[in-house]
Scaffold this motif. Structure first.
Motif, PDB file in Angstrom:
ATOM      1  N   PRO A  22       0.841  -1.164   0.072  1.00  0.00           N
ATOM      2  CA  PRO A  22       0.178   0.013  -0.280  1.00  0.00           C
ATOM      3  C   PRO A  22       0.636   1.043   0.115  1.00  0.00           C
ATOM      4  O   PRO A  22       0.354   2.640  -0.441  1.00  0.00           O
ATOM      5  CB  PRO A  22      -0.941   0.206   1.181  1.00  0.00           C
ATOM      6  N   ARG A  57      -0.571   5.425  -3.676  1.00  0.00           N
ATOM      7  CA  ARG A  57      -1.306   6.838  -2.634  1.00  0.00           C
ATOM      8  C   ARG A  57      -0.761   7.421  -2.388  1.00  0.00           C
ATOM      9  O   ARG A  57      -0.099   8.609  -1.570  1.00  0.00           O
ATOM     10  CB  ARG A  57      -1.782   6.316  -1.424  1.00  0.00           C
ATOM     11  N   ALA A  61       7.448   5.656   1.209  1.00  0.00           N
ATOM     12  CA  ALA A  61       7.296   5.605   2.015  1.00  0.00           C
ATOM     13  C   ALA A  61       8.482   5.254   2.639  1.00  0.00           C
ATOM     14  O   ALA A  61       8.124   5.426   4.485  1.00  0.00           O
ATOM     15  CB  ALA A  61       5.796   5.025   3.318  1.00  0.00           C
ATOM     16  N   ALA A  63      11.921   2.115   3.703  1.00  0.00           N
ATOM     17  CA  ALA A  63      12.605   1.071   3.345  1.00  0.00           C
ATOM     18  C   ALA A  63      11.082  -0.066   3.895  1.00  0.00           C
ATOM     19  O   ALA A  63      10.370   0.377   4.408  1.00  0.00           O
ATOM     20  CB  ALA A  63      13.846   0.795   4.554  1.00  0.00           C
ATOM     21  N   ASP A  64      10.925  -1.556   3.873  1.00  0.00           N
ATOM     22  CA  ASP A  64       9.790  -2.508   4.097  1.00  0.00           C
ATOM     23  C   ASP A  64      10.442  -2.975   5.721  1.00  0.00           C
ATOM     24  O   ASP A  64      11.823  -3.526   5.382  1.00  0.00           O
ATOM     25  CB  ASP A  64       9.748  -3.477   3.005  1.00  0.00           C
ATOM     26  N   ILE A  65       9.983  -2.303   6.322  1.00  0.00           N
ATOM     27  CA  ILE A  65       9.914  -2.406   8.172  1.00  0.00           C
ATOM     28  C   ILE A  65      10.603  -3.844   8.658  1.00  0.00           C
ATOM     29  O   ILE A  65      11.079  -4.019   9.513  1.00  0.00           O
ATOM     30  CB  ILE A  65       9.381  -1.079   8.763  1.00  0.00           C
ATOM     31  N   GLY A 102      13.219   5.754   3.678  1.00  0.00           N
ATOM     32  CA  GLY A 102      14.499   5.556   2.258  1.00  0.00           C
ATOM     33  C   GLY A 102      13.491   6.084   1.488  1.00  0.00           C
ATOM     34  O   GLY A 102      13.551   5.967   0.409  1.00  0.00           O
ATOM     35  N   GLU A 105      15.225   9.680   0.276  1.00  0.00           N
ATOM     36  CA  GLU A 105      16.471   8.985   0.532  1.00  0.00           C
ATOM     37  C   GLU A 105      17.036   8.724  -0.911  1.00  0.00           C
ATOM     38  O   GLU A 105      17.910   9.110  -1.199  1.00  0.00           O
ATOM     39  CB  GLU A 105      17.078   7.722   1.690  1.00  0.00           C
ATOM     40  N   GLU A 125      12.797   7.912  10.460  1.00  0.00           N
ATOM     41  CA  GLU A 125      13.317   6.571  11.227  1.00  0.00           C
ATOM     42  C   GLU A 125      13.242   6.379  12.715  1.00  0.00           C
ATOM     43  O   GLU A 125      13.383   5.454  13.475  1.00  0.00           O
ATOM     44  CB  GLU A 125      14.883   6.484  10.668  1.00  0.00           C
ATOM     45  N   GLY A 133      19.534   5.052   7.368  1.00  0.00           N
ATOM     46  CA  GLY A 133      20.677   4.862   7.153  1.00  0.00           C
ATOM     47  C   GLY A 133      20.468   4.327   5.283  1.00  0.00           C
ATOM     48  O   GLY A 133      21.736   4.144   5.049  1.00  0.00           O
ATOM     49  N   ARG A 276      -0.843  -0.836  14.474  1.00  0.00           N
ATOM     50  CA  ARG A 276      -1.593  -0.353  13.548  1.00  0.00           C
ATOM     51  C   ARG A 276      -2.605  -1.924  13.723  1.00  0.00           C
ATOM     52  O   ARG A 276      -3.456  -2.109  13.175  1.00  0.00           O
ATOM     53  CB  ARG A 276      -0.530  -0.969  12.006  1.00  0.00           C
ATOM     54  N   LYS A 280      -7.660  -3.307  14.608  1.00  0.00           N
ATOM     55  CA  LYS A 280      -8.376  -4.125  13.916  1.00  0.00           C
ATOM     56  C   LYS A 280      -8.810  -5.761  14.900  1.00  0.00           C
ATOM     57  O   LYS A 280      -8.080  -5.436  16.035  1.00  0.00           O
ATOM     58  CB  LYS A 280      -6.587  -5.408  12.804  1.00  0.00           C
TER      59      LYS A 280
HETATM   60  N1  3HC Z   1       7.503  -0.810   5.839  1.00  0.00           N
HETATM   61  C1  3HC Z   1       6.280  -1.828   5.314  1.00  0.00           C
HETATM   62  N2  3HC Z   1       5.243  -1.798   5.802  1.00  0.00           N
HETATM   63  C2  3HC Z   1       5.007  -0.089   6.035  1.00  0.00           C
HETATM   64  C3  3HC Z   1       5.800   0.394   5.885  1.00  0.00           C
HETATM   65  C4  3HC Z   1       7.131  -0.031   5.584  1.00  0.00           C
HETATM   66  N3  3HC Z   1       8.031   0.920   5.752  1.00  0.00           N
HETATM   67  N4  3HC Z   1       4.887   1.349   6.409  1.00  0.00           N
HETATM   68  C5  3HC Z   1       3.552   1.398   6.239  1.00  0.00           C
HETATM   69  N5  3HC Z   1       3.493  -0.589   6.283  1.00  0.00           N
HETATM   70  C6  3HC Z   1       2.278  -0.784   6.439  1.00  0.00           C
HETATM   71  C7  3HC Z   1       1.627  -0.703   7.835  1.00  0.00           C
HETATM   72  O1  3HC Z   1       2.128  -1.539   8.507  1.00  0.00           O
HETATM   73  C8  3HC Z   1       0.434  -0.973   7.316  1.00  0.00           C
HETATM   74  O2  3HC Z   1       0.057  -2.329   7.298  1.00  0.00           O
HETATM   75  P1  3HC Z   1      -1.515  -3.272   7.596  1.00  0.00           P
HETATM   76  O3  3HC Z   1      -2.016  -2.692   6.563  1.00  0.00           O
HETATM   77  O4  3HC Z   1      -1.416  -4.754   7.245  1.00  0.00           O
HETATM   78  O5  3HC Z   1      -1.792  -2.954   8.827  1.00  0.00           O
HETATM   79  C9  3HC Z   1       0.103  -0.240   5.784  1.00  0.00           C
HETATM   80  O6  3HC Z   1       1.688  -0.688   4.930  1.00  0.00           O
HETATM   81  C10 3HC Z   1      -0.636   0.533   5.823  1.00  0.00           C
HETATM   82  O7  3HC Z   1       0.136   1.661   6.542  1.00  0.00           O
HETATM   83  P2  3HC Z   1      -0.598   3.107   7.874  1.00  0.00           P
HETATM   84  O8  3HC Z   1      -1.706   1.616   8.383  1.00  0.00           O
HETATM   85  O9  3HC Z   1       0.165   2.975   8.501  1.00  0.00           O
HETATM   86  O10 3HC Z   1      -1.212   4.051   5.990  1.00  0.00           O
HETATM   87  P3  3HC Z   1      -1.592   5.296   6.465  1.00  0.00           P
HETATM   88  O11 3HC Z   1      -1.427   5.506   5.651  1.00  0.00           O
HETATM   89  O12 3HC Z   1      -2.197   5.623   8.148  1.00  0.00           O
HETATM   90  O13 3HC Z   1      -0.251   5.864   6.358  1.00  0.00           O
HETATM   91  C11 3HC Z   1       1.992   6.095   6.713  1.00  0.00           C
HETATM   92  C12 3HC Z   1       0.714   5.854   5.628  1.00  0.00           C
HETATM   93  C13 3HC Z   1       2.277   7.539   6.503  1.00  0.00           C
HETATM   94  C14 3HC Z   1       3.773   5.833   5.181  1.00  0.00           C
HETATM   95  C15 3HC Z   1       2.873   5.222   7.608  1.00  0.00           C
HETATM   96  O14 3HC Z   1       2.051   3.635   6.750  1.00  0.00           O
HETATM   97  C16 3HC Z   1       3.824   5.522   7.908  1.00  0.00           C
HETATM   98  O15 3HC Z   1       4.322   6.040   8.766  1.00  0.00           O
HETATM   99  N6  3HC Z   1       4.511   4.194   7.508  1.00  0.00           N
HETATM  100  C17 3HC Z   1       6.363   4.495   7.862  1.00  0.00           C
HETATM  101  C18 3HC Z   1       7.063   5.195   6.977  1.00  0.00           C
HETATM  102  C19 3HC Z   1       8.355   4.821   7.865  1.00  0.00           C
HETATM  103  O16 3HC Z   1       8.602   4.509   9.362  1.00  0.00           O
HETATM  104  N7  3HC Z   1       9.733   5.012   7.218  1.00  0.00           N
HETATM  105  C20 3HC Z   1      10.732   4.121   7.231  1.00  0.00           C
HETATM  106  C21 3HC Z   1      11.017   3.501   7.209  1.00  0.00           C
HETATM  107  S1  3HC Z   1      12.116   3.121   8.100  1.00  0.00           S
HETATM  108  C22 3HC Z   1      13.591   3.564   6.914  1.00  0.00           C
HETATM  109  O17 3HC Z   1      13.664   3.479   5.010  1.00  0.00           O
HETATM  110  C23 3HC Z   1      15.247   2.863   6.978  1.00  0.00           C
HETATM  111  C24 3HC Z   1      16.437   3.369   5.441  1.00  0.00           C
HETATM  112  O18 3HC Z   1      16.769   4.659   6.282  1.00  0.00           O
HETATM  113  C25 3HC Z   1      17.219   2.850   5.497  1.00  0.00           C
END
Ligand code: 3HC
Length: 680
Positions: A22, A57, A61, A63-65, A102, A105, A125, A133, A276, A280
């Protein structure tokens, strides 16, 4: 080409589109085809520029956490960004939705960033116990300057497109078609014929205002409260300024690897998914439709009712606030007005917005005015007879399909629902004070609550920015019930030898924003005293303080003394003497108590009560309990909530220590719950 990454052409410009619903996270199945596509386009002489865009949408957003903590499969994000930076043809990220972590980045690897007007860009992050990172800490300061980069990275708060444009993070804001604008932007650059400069080579902003940077860094260090990530973020931004690019990048990498393997980040990642998951509800599928809430009625304009009214008005939902008489109504609405005025005076809200929100709240003393409310929240006096009377009256006025919620903190929601002719519409919405600020909302599912009513409550909770957790009916629900299990141990520790300041210190060292005794003084000791009296309970020390008129900060004395109406707690010899007398009267020989013992004896009862709550099905899952405690009670995020912390400590150890304290004290709070047995 894969389904996650596609390439299209607009004549000489290639458009690479990521499509990974998503949120377009950079999972391995995205990185691999993205790297391949970029490699191919770099070598293709017919391509003169590359736009990186996303379907769905949002822009990427992050990296894949879910991949963190597993071996990283190549290509990694840094490899992709490095590849982007070797491409001599101009590249642009076309950003809509949120470019986070990411994702930003990746965009920083491009020469240019073109954003949709509503886009937001950030490096969140730190909220996952990490630092960016993928080069974020070394590239962002090159565009926005070190002080601004530090603020963005350490708070994790994204900035809107207009601010990003003003700061130099984005190069243009697109009106209308985003990808088309990005393509046109690149054509403009090609026409200029100037070599595009990768972000890594832009050094002119790095020397900006070093004093402001150091001030901000020192301030952040003070606020980090035991969390490692904010400090690592600051260190990494400092490296960006003081080290050559590649060295700073390597240092960022090393810090990221350390944090991602640590317990704090594990805890914060757990909380991300737990939040999250909490929304549910077992047994409620997607087929259950939430009702629309266009207007809310609130009964009671006291502190809670007023705060709840503000919570809805702040989200643009009109509220009708009901009180028993005009004087009470005037007091309540007056308080709301004052609260908004205080936010304006503080600068956290502008006058026009405050006026708009206030105008959404109308007062009444007539139940008939609640007839058009889709949700009615009762926030009257905490008394069963009062509440039952209100719910019986609501039958006469509430429209069909309206959800009827009680904001009780302790009372039996089944008994309240039984006073209504439509118990299926009744549930609990337990807000935390101040209700317009605190994120947590316990949604209490009573025996007869319908799935539709529950779905409506959950959906409106999210609309008003709350973190809802569904709980079952019991005295105090999840949060307050666990708090009660802990509080008796505080008093026992005092009797046996600890002082309030020692207990509070153990808590703040553990990561709590404040200890329990400071908290009691802040909230007022008289409330608990009245409640105990009503229930025929006693707490020797707290009762003695109240009998001496020591109600906490509001009387200048409580567990601590407060000089001249101030808020700084000072240990009070009178309290120490009182504790000594009460202990002696019980024949208790006081001894030195270690911080470790304090933490064990106050936190194990929390875990144990949490386990009982799970055993009884009052909470749906252990992670819901963590969400309640982190968001409602200030449990340190770096420990992930009481149940996650127990797992970190080790369930075996938790069982053994509970058994040990049960044997020593005989108290029920330590009698291990069967839910704990067999957990590894
Ligand atoms: N990785 C894996 N899954 C993710 C994800 C991510 N980065 N971001 C969101 N998801 C998943 C959620 O767990 C959720 O899963 P579910 O439907 O199974 O519960 C689904 O995507 C939808 O997420 P939200 O319910 O949070 O949707 P919203 O529309 O309310 O919010 C968002 C969207 C603002 C993008 C919010 O999801 C968010 O803040 N995501 C995390 C953003 C983040 O922290 N990014 C940094 C990641 S770490 C990184 O990038 C490291 C790099 O520096 C190396």
């Amino acid at each position: 080409m894969s389904r996650s990454v596609t390439v299209s052409r607009d004549n000489e410009i290639a458009v690479v589109t990521i499509d990974n619903p998503p949120v377009n996270a950079l999972s391995h199945h995205v990185r691999e085809p993205l790297y391949a596509a970029l490699t191919e386009l770099a070598a293709d002489d017919t391509v003169r520029g590359i736009v990186l865009a996303c379907a769905g949408r949002t822009f990427v957003a992050g990296a894949d956490i879910t991949e963190f903590g597993k071996p990283m499969q190549k290509p990694d994000l840094n490899g992709i960004v490095a590849l982007l930076e070797t491409i001599a043809k101009p590249t642009a990220a076309a950003i809509h939705g949120t470019a986070l972590g990411g994702g930003l980045e990746l965009a920083l690897g491009c020469h240019f960033r073109i954003a949709d007007r509503t886009a937001r860009l950030g490096l969140p992050e730190v909220k996952l116990g990490l630092l960016p990172g993928g080069g974020g800490t070394v590239r962002l300061p090159r565009l926005v300057g070190p002080a601004k980069a530090l603020r963005m990275i350490v708070t994790g708060t994204p900035v809107p497109a207009a601010e990003a444009l003003a700061d130099g993070l984005v190069d243009a804001i697109a009106e209308g078609d985003l990808t088309g604008s990005a393509v046109a932007f690149l054509r403009g650059k090609l026409a200029e014929g100037v070599r595009p400069i990768p972000v890594r080579e832009r050094n002119d902003k790095l020397g900006e205002d070093p004093a402001a940077f150091e001030r901000a860094a020192a301030d952040l260090a003070r606020k980090a409260r035991g969390l490692e990530a904010p400090l690592a973020c600051a260190e990494s931004v400092r490296n960006a300024v003081s080290l050559p690019f590649d060295q700073a990048l390597a240092a960022e990498h090393a810090l990221f690897r350390k944090l991602v393997a640590g317990d704090q980040s594990k805890a914060q990642r757990h909380l991300f998914f737990a939040e999250r998951e909490a929304a549910k509800v077992v047994g409620i599928g997607k087929d259950v439709k939430a009702g629309d809430v266009a207007r809310v009625g609130i009964i009671g304009a006291g502190t809670m009712g007023g705060g709840i009214a503000m919570a809805f008005a702040n989200a643009g939902i009109p509220v009708t606030l009901l009180e028993t008489d005009d004087a009470a109504l005037a007091r309540g609405t007056g308080m709301i007005g004052k609260n908004y005025a205080a936010s304006v005076a503080r600068g956290s809200l502008d006058e026009a917005t405050a006026a708009r929100r206030l105008a959404l709240i109308s007062g009444t003393t007539d139940y008939a005015a609640l007839a058009d409310a889709d949700l009615i929240v009762e926030a009257a006096f905490e008394d069963m007879a009062v509440k039952r009377d209100i719910f019986a009256r609501l039958d006469q006025v509430a429209k069909a399909g309206a959800v009827l919620a009680t904001n009780t903190s302790y009372l039996d929601v089944n008994a309240i629902a039984a006073a209504s002719a439509r118990p299926e519409a009744v549930l609990g919405m337990h807000f935390f004070s101040p209700a317009n600020v605190m994120k947590l909302l316990e949604i209490v599912r009573a025996e007869k609550t319908s799935p539709e009513a529950l779905a409506t409550a959950l959906s409106v909770a999210k609309r008003i920015g709350k973190i809802p957790v569904v709980v079952g009916v019991c005295h105090g629900f999840v949060g307050n019930r666990m708090l009660t299990a802990r509080s008796s141990e505080n008093e026992a520790l005092l009797m046996e030898g600890a002082l309030p300041a020692e207990i509070d210190r153990a808590f703040t060292d553990f990561g709590w924003p404040m200890g329990p005794f400071q908290m009691y003084d802040l909230a007022g000791l008289d409330i608990g005293w009245r409640n105990r009296k009503a229930r025929g309970e006693t707490a020797a020390l707290a009762d003695a303080l109240c009998e001496a008129g020591r109600f906490g900060q509001k009387t200048g004395k409580g567990w601590y003394a407060y000089a001249d109406g101030g808020r700084t707690p000072t240990p009070d010899p009178d309290v120490e003497a009182l504790i000594g007398r009460e202990a002696a009267a019980r024949g208790i020989a006081r001894r030195t108590i270690s911080a470790e013992e304090i933490i064990e004896r106050t936190h194990l009862p929390l875990v144990n009560e949490g386990a009982r709550i799970l055993e009884e099905g009052i909470a749906q899952r252990a992670s819901d309990i963590d969400i309640v405690w982190v968001n409602g009670y200030g449990f340190p995020v770096g420990k992930g909530g009481p149940m996650f912390w127990a797992g970190l400590e080790g369930w075996q150890k938790v069982r053994e220590r509970l058994a040990y304290w049960h044997e020593r004290t005989g108290r029920d709070a330590f009698r291990p719950s069967p839910w704990l047995s067999g957990r590894e």
